[in-house]
Scaffold this active site. Structure first.
Site, short mmCIF file in Angstrom:
data_model
loop_
_atom_site.label_atom_id
_atom_site.label_comp_id
_atom_site.label_asym_id
_atom_site.label_seq_id
_atom_site.Cartn_x
_atom_site.Cartn_y
_atom_site.Cartn_z
N MET A 19 0.75 -1.20 0.21
CA MET A 19 -0.03 0.06 -0.02
C MET A 19 0.85 1.24 -0.10
O MET A 19 1.64 1.30 0.84
CB MET A 19 -0.80 -0.03 1.22
CG MET A 19 -1.96 -1.13 1.32
SD MET A 19 -3.18 -1.14 0.07
CE MET A 19 -4.17 0.43 1.00
N LYS B 64 1.47 2.41 -7.12
CA LYS B 64 1.15 1.85 -8.04
C LYS B 64 0.16 2.19 -9.06
O LYS B 64 0.40 2.33 -10.22
CB LYS B 64 0.43 0.28 -7.57
CG LYS B 64 1.36 -0.45 -6.86
CD LYS B 64 0.57 -1.57 -6.02
CE LYS B 64 -0.33 -1.30 -5.14
NZ LYS B 64 -0.31 -0.40 -3.96
N SER B 65 -0.75 2.93 -8.52
CA SER B 65 -1.94 3.62 -9.41
C SER B 65 -1.47 4.78 -10.17
O SER B 65 -1.55 5.05 -11.05
CB SER B 65 -3.15 4.07 -8.45
OG SER B 65 -3.90 3.03 -7.80
N ASP C 170 -5.39 -1.63 -13.35
CA ASP C 170 -5.11 -1.08 -11.94
C ASP C 170 -5.92 -1.92 -10.92
O ASP C 170 -6.89 -2.66 -11.28
CB ASP C 170 -5.44 0.39 -11.68
CG ASP C 170 -4.93 0.86 -10.36
OD1 ASP C 170 -3.94 0.69 -10.02
OD2 ASP C 170 -5.74 1.66 -9.88
N GLU C 171 -5.40 -2.32 -9.80
CA GLU C 171 -6.02 -3.14 -8.65
C GLU C 171 -6.31 -4.30 -9.37
O GLU C 171 -7.17 -5.14 -8.98
CB GLU C 171 -7.17 -2.53 -7.96
CG GLU C 171 -7.15 -1.13 -7.61
CD GLU C 171 -6.18 -0.99 -6.16
OE1 GLU C 171 -5.97 -2.12 -5.89
OE2 GLU C 171 -5.98 0.27 -5.91
N ALA C 172 -4.98 -5.12 -9.94
CA ALA C 172 -5.44 -6.32 -10.59
C ALA C 172 -5.60 -7.51 -9.57
O ALA C 172 -5.92 -8.58 -9.98
CB ALA C 172 -4.13 -6.49 -11.51
N CYS D 37 8.99 1.21 5.16
CA CYS D 37 8.73 1.11 6.24
C CYS D 37 9.05 2.26 7.38
O CYS D 37 10.10 3.00 6.95
CB CYS D 37 8.90 -0.22 7.04
SG CYS D 37 8.25 -0.50 8.88
N CYS E 62 10.43 2.37 9.93
CA CYS E 62 11.80 2.12 10.42
C CYS E 62 13.01 2.09 9.42
O CYS E 62 14.03 2.04 9.72
CB CYS E 62 11.96 0.54 10.99
SG CYS E 62 11.94 -0.76 9.92
#
Length: 193
Positions: free
Chosen positions: A11, A15-16, A84-86, A142, A144
């Site tokens: 997330m 990507k989009s 998208d969102e494949a 992340c 961190c």
């Protein structure tokens, strides 16, 4: 020779945005793009692909019952397909995209998540991992500083959830990208271990 591409990331990994930038690049060269998205992803409107940075375009909506080959024929000619969102496409629909690549020599670029909030493959992503000619990770970080690979689902108080349906649509308020170590550590802390 055309290929089936799977570009995945956690997330928030853009990507989009990358799907929309890719569409723009093809169109700038005068090529026709068929932009598609699964019907389950209606967060920003049923027929809209939208990135967190504000880019958006209208897309054709694919329902789980749709035969993508038939929809492709009905859409008219195109030079490339971008999905998208494949991860939300069915395995059969991924097979159909593979057939379009092989039989029509049309490149298909699929953007999506690899795994859910419990680190399990989505059915569409699993099929893409099995069939894609090119698999590329879109990196994210992340808190961190390590590479984020987990899509941690959060409740309203910010606690990481470890139960629930595989699909729950949400944005930054519902998910956070984490490395596996931080994800496990936070779950252990929540459990008092």
């Amino acid at each position: 020779m055309a290929k089936l591409y799977f570009k995945y990331g956690a997330m928030g990994s853009s990507k989009s945005a990358q799907a929309l930038i890719t569409q723009f690049n093809y169109e700038e060269l005068g090529m026709r793009v068929w932009l598609i998205k699964p019907s389950i992803d209606d967060r920003d409107g049923a027929a809209i692909v939208k990135s967190r940075i504000g880019l958006f375009r209208e897309a054709d909506v694919i329902s789980p019952q749709d035969d993508i080959r038939a929809r492709y024929e009905a859409a008219g000619t195109c030079d490339v397909i971008i999905a998208d969102e494949a991860q939300f496409l069915t395995p059969q629909q991924i097979d159909q995209l593979r057939e379009i690549v092989d039989e029509r020599d049309i490149p298909v670029l699929c953007f999506g998540l690899r795994t859910d909030f419990l680190t399990h493959l989505f059915p569409g992503s699993q099929r893409l991992m099995e069939l894609a000619d090119s698999i590329t990770e879109i990196k994210n970080v992340c808190a961190c500083g390590s590479k984020a690979t987990v899509n941690a689902r959060l409740d309203a108080s910010g606690r990481i959830l470890t139960q629930g349906d595989q699909v729950f649509l949400g944005g930054n308020d519902s998910y956070v990208a984490m490395c596996h170590r931080c994800w496990r550590k936070k779950i252990r802390e929540q459990q008092g271990q």
